[in-house]
Design an enzyme around this catalytic site. Structure first.
Site, PDB file in Angstrom:
ATOM      1  N   ALA A 158       0.855  -1.179   0.000  1.00  0.00           N
ATOM      2  CA  ALA A 158       0.000   0.000   0.000  1.00  0.00           C
ATOM      3  C   ALA A 158       0.894   1.233   0.000  1.00  0.00           C
ATOM      4  O   ALA A 158       1.634   1.479   0.957  1.00  0.00           O
ATOM      5  CB  ALA A 158      -0.911  -0.007   1.215  1.00  0.00           C
ATOM      6  N   MET A 159       0.835   2.020  -1.050  1.00  0.00           N
ATOM      7  CA  MET A 159       1.721   3.165  -1.218  1.00  0.00           C
ATOM      8  C   MET A 159       0.908   4.450  -1.193  1.00  0.00           C
ATOM      9  O   MET A 159       0.160   4.759  -2.118  1.00  0.00           O
ATOM     10  CB  MET A 159       2.508   3.032  -2.525  1.00  0.00           C
ATOM     11  N   GLY A 207       3.824   8.776   0.347  1.00  0.00           N
ATOM     12  CA  GLY A 207       4.774   9.307   1.319  1.00  0.00           C
ATOM     13  C   GLY A 207       6.056   8.506   1.364  1.00  0.00           C
ATOM     14  O   GLY A 207       6.189   7.456   0.730  1.00  0.00           O
ATOM     15  N   VAL A 208       7.010   8.985   2.163  1.00  0.00           N
ATOM     16  CA  VAL A 208       8.326   8.365   2.208  1.00  0.00           C
ATOM     17  C   VAL A 208       8.305   7.015   2.914  1.00  0.00           C
ATOM     18  O   VAL A 208       8.995   6.073   2.504  1.00  0.00           O
ATOM     19  CB  VAL A 208       9.349   9.326   2.864  1.00  0.00           C
ATOM     20  N   ASP A 209       7.508   6.870   3.979  1.00  0.00           N
ATOM     21  CA  ASP A 209       7.510   5.616   4.734  1.00  0.00           C
ATOM     22  C   ASP A 209       7.022   4.446   3.889  1.00  0.00           C
ATOM     23  O   ASP A 209       7.649   3.380   3.852  1.00  0.00           O
ATOM     24  CB  ASP A 209       6.641   5.745   5.986  1.00  0.00           C
ATOM     25  N   LEU A 224      -4.407   3.779  -2.906  1.00  0.00           N
ATOM     26  CA  LEU A 224      -5.835   3.758  -2.659  1.00  0.00           C
ATOM     27  C   LEU A 224      -6.446   5.123  -2.946  1.00  0.00           C
ATOM     28  O   LEU A 224      -6.084   6.113  -2.307  1.00  0.00           O
ATOM     29  CB  LEU A 224      -6.123   3.355  -1.216  1.00  0.00           C
ATOM     30  N   CYS A 240      -9.729   3.358   9.648  1.00  0.00           N
ATOM     31  CA  CYS A 240      -9.214   3.132   8.303  1.00  0.00           C
ATOM     32  C   CYS A 240      -8.391   1.851   8.254  1.00  0.00           C
ATOM     33  O   CYS A 240      -8.505   1.054   7.315  1.00  0.00           O
ATOM     34  CB  CYS A 240      -8.375   4.322   7.848  1.00  0.00           C
ATOM     35  N   GLY A 264       3.660   1.116   5.470  1.00  0.00           N
ATOM     36  CA  GLY A 264       4.785   1.840   6.062  1.00  0.00           C
ATOM     37  C   GLY A 264       4.631   2.098   7.542  1.00  0.00           C
ATOM     38  O   GLY A 264       5.322   2.960   8.094  1.00  0.00           O
ATOM     39  N   CYS A 302      -6.865  13.052   7.027  1.00  0.00           N
ATOM     40  CA  CYS A 302      -6.655  13.184   5.581  1.00  0.00           C
ATOM     41  C   CYS A 302      -7.867  13.708   4.846  1.00  0.00           C
ATOM     42  O   CYS A 302      -7.738  14.381   3.827  1.00  0.00           O
ATOM     43  CB  CYS A 302      -6.213  11.845   4.990  1.00  0.00           C
TER      44      CYS A 302
END
Length: 375
Positions: free
Chosen positions: A13-14, A17-19, A39, A108, A132, A207
């Protein structure tokens, strides 16, 4: 012991962000067959945060795609906007309307990332979902899995994962959780890997609230309510408000009382009653909670039996506090604090720990106070 590495089909799951980018890169580097997915959680992404602060925007989707290209993994965008609206956004609004204080990040994780996303991943033949988050999954000799805090307590995110059950843990992967590295080192790693998100700021707040104004968001969704009263503990009217949904337990600022208390001390929100549209305020010591009941328990493994001693965390970035807890009739968790704690509100999650192991979580229903009536 930790699980013996084997090649897995992993859906990463991207968020953009960096993490999550580094987590996907580490999973691929470990030899797993990784596919990236972003997502899409809003029917209108422009209504979510813009720029680098969020995790649900068009820019974030593009950042995630670029990271996947650099890592060399396939990438897709999955539309879960309707599910997110029903299970997270509408739940958030309904909880505030009922006078409770929800945590949308837990919801979530429970309903989207490790339910809707995981179910779809398994149906497509994936073995695990990687995120992440900073947490660790430990596999015991009998094959059972435990969720533990991250190696670095400063970045630990196990609190928001306390809703995961044993089945979900069996298919969860957290590549960042078992390494003691600072966020600067994660960013440096991203830069070494050529990931453009290396310097991207972290997301903050909620978010799906575009400008970070939670009260404004709730007012737009719940506005038009009749003006209500602000009362002291004796029931004396001190002022008025435009909607009880705009307050949270423990709030100090923006009370609009109009004049100082007789003792000259600040007043805090003690109770929110949507039934009669009142907000009750009082001194800080009236916030001291000695025990609580919690419902909808979810266990990261076998449910505990009998009374036990644990530590509890009540906020995503809160401290641990010693407690005694007992599961009653399989559905209600009764918790007693060793020392009173403040600012505990119905709707919040309580997560129990045994050392670094996450035992499980539940949603706070009622609290008992040392200096005030139960909420």
């Amino acid at each position: 012991m930790t699980e013996t590495p084997r090649r897995l089909r992993v859906l990463a799951a991207m968020s953009g962000g960096v993490d999550s980018a580094v987590a996907a890169a580490r999973a691929a580097e470990a030899g797993h067959d990784v596919t990236g997915v972003h997502l899409a959680l809003s029917a209108n992404p422009q209504s979510f945060r813009t720029g680098a602060r969020g995790c649900c925007t068009i820019e974030d989707s593009r950042d995630a795609r670029r990271a996947a290209d650099v890592i060399g993994i396939p990438f897709y965008v999955w539309d879960l906007a309707e599910r997110f609206r029903e299970d997270v956004v509408e739940d958030f609004v309904a909880e505030y309307e009922a006078g409770r204080t929800p945590n949308p990040c837990l919801r979530c994780n429970e309903k989207i990332k490790f339910a809707a996303l995981l179910d779809k991943a398994l149906a497509l033949g994936f073995d695990a979902v990687a995120t992440g988050h900073y947490a660790t999954v430990v596999v015991n000799e009998d094959g059972s899995r435990e969720l533990h805090r991250a190696s670095d307590m400063a970045k630990d995110q196990s609190y928001v994962l306390g809703v995961l059950d044993e089945r979900q843990l069996a298919h969860a992967m957290f590549p960042l959780g078992d390494t003691v590295t600072t966020k600067d080192e994660i960013r440096a790693e991203a830069e070494r890997r050529g990931l453009a998100v290396a310097k991207k700021p972290d997301s903050h707040d909620i978010c799906f609230i575009a400008d970070g104004d939670t009260q404004g968001f709730l007012a737009n969704r719940l506005g038009g309510r009749a003006e209500g009263d602000i009362l002291d503990e004796s029931g004396t009217k001190l002022g008025t408000h435009d909607g009880a949904f705009g307050f949270t337990i423990g709030q100090r600022k923006g009370l609009r009382i109009g004049h100082p208390a007789p003792d000259g001390k600040p007043r805090y929100v003690l109770d929110i009653s949507p039934v009669n549209n009142t907000v009750t305020v009082g001194p800080a010591e009236a916030l001291d909670v000695t025990s609580l009941t919690a419902i909808k328990p979810r266990w990261c493994g076998t449910a505990p039996s009998g009374s036990g001693t644990y530590t509890a965390q009540l906020r995503a970035h809160g401290d641990e506090t010693p407690v005694t807890a007992e599961l009653v009739d399989g559905s209600e968790l009764r918790v007693t604090f060793t020392e009173p704690v403040r600012g505990v509100a119905p709707g919040q999650a309580i997560v129990l720990y045994d050392g670094t192991r996450v035992v499980g979580s539940a949603t706070i229903a009622t609290t008992s106070r040392a200096a005030a009536a139960s909420v």
